[in-house]
Design a protein around this motif. Sequence first.
Motif, PDB file in Angstrom:
ATOM      1  N   UNK A  89       0.838  -1.196   0.000  1.00 35.66           N
ATOM      2  CA  UNK A  89       0.000   0.000   0.000  1.00 35.66           C
ATOM      3  C   UNK A  89       0.878   1.253   0.000  1.00 35.66           C
ATOM      4  N   UNK A  90       1.921   1.241   0.829  1.00 34.40           N
ATOM      5  CA  UNK A  90       2.846   2.380   0.864  1.00 34.40           C
ATOM      6  C   UNK A  90       3.570   2.540  -0.474  1.00 34.40           C
ATOM      7  N   UNK A  91       3.910   1.424  -1.099  1.00 33.78           N
ATOM      8  CA  UNK A  91       4.567   1.474  -2.402  1.00 33.78           C
ATOM      9  C   UNK A  91       3.664   2.052  -3.475  1.00 33.78           C
ATOM     10  N   UNK A  92       2.391   1.675  -3.432  1.00 32.93           N
ATOM     11  CA  UNK A  92       1.423   2.218  -4.400  1.00 32.93           C
ATOM     12  C   UNK A  92       1.244   3.720  -4.182  1.00 32.93           C
ATOM     13  N   UNK A  93       1.215   4.146  -2.931  1.00 32.48           N
ATOM     14  CA  UNK A  93       1.090   5.585  -2.636  1.00 32.48           C
ATOM     15  C   UNK A  93       2.334   6.332  -3.121  1.00 32.48           C
ATOM     16  N   UNK A  94       3.513   5.732  -2.907  1.00 31.27           N
ATOM     17  CA  UNK A  94       4.752   6.358  -3.390  1.00 31.27           C
ATOM     18  C   UNK A  94       4.735   6.445  -4.913  1.00 31.27           C
ATOM     19  N   UNK A  95       4.290   5.382  -5.575  1.00 32.35           N
ATOM     20  CA  UNK A  95       4.198   5.391  -7.033  1.00 32.35           C
ATOM     21  C   UNK A  95       3.315   6.544  -7.488  1.00 32.35           C
ATOM     22  N   UNK A  96       2.176   6.726  -6.847  1.00 35.82           N
ATOM     23  CA  UNK A  96       1.255   7.797  -7.243  1.00 35.82           C
ATOM     24  C   UNK A  96       1.898   9.177  -7.059  1.00 35.82           C
ATOM     25  N   UNK A  97       2.620   9.377  -5.962  1.00 40.52           N
ATOM     26  CA  UNK A  97       3.299  10.665  -5.734  1.00 40.52           C
ATOM     27  C   UNK A  97       4.346  10.909  -6.813  1.00 40.52           C
ATOM     28  N   UNK A  98       5.156   9.893  -7.071  1.00 45.73           N
ATOM     29  CA  UNK A  98       6.257  10.025  -8.025  1.00 45.73           C
ATOM     30  C   UNK A  98       5.724  10.142  -9.451  1.00 45.73           C
ATOM     31  N   UNK A  99       4.614   9.464  -9.739  1.00 46.52           N
ATOM     32  CA  UNK A  99       4.001   9.514 -11.076  1.00 46.52           C
ATOM     33  C   UNK A  99       3.722  10.952 -11.493  1.00 46.52           C
ATOM     34  N   UNK A 100       3.255  11.771 -10.563  1.00 49.34           N
ATOM     35  CA  UNK A 100       2.966  13.166 -10.891  1.00 49.34           C
ATOM     36  C   UNK A 100       4.246  13.901 -11.299  1.00 49.34           C
TER      37      UNK A 100
END
Length: 136
Positions: A86-97
């Motif tokens: 879950x933390x990895x998915x949240x990090x992915x979303x932050x970095x994706x931007x």
Amino acid sequence: MAQEQRPVGWWVKRLDALLEEAVDAAVAPEGLTRRHWQVLHSLAEGDAGPRDVLRDFSVDVGPVVADLTARGWVTRPAAGALRLTEDGAAAHDRVWRAVGRVRRHAADGMSRDEYERAVTVLARMVENMERALGRG
């Protein structure tokens, strides 16, 4: 030598170096590199085995996977599998931007058609070279 006269290899290498620099700068606030981003993004598309994640990279990303695992962003739910937490998915979303801004800069002034044609041409050139080297 005029820009138009440079060979395609020069342009590909120059673009790759600039993308590396820009993505590294964009993801640095998270303590990441372009390789981290590439692994995160690969895993965001679904569970994968380490070979699947590593397949497209010309460098060993094992240490990147280990770092992401140590951060709690990647888990190994079964032998030979990797998954974002879950933390990895949240990090992915932050970095994706942040990476999205780099992608928009790279395509600035290009129509969607031009961008798609450029990718198609580069993909065809890769296929041609793989075939010429007996890999395709």
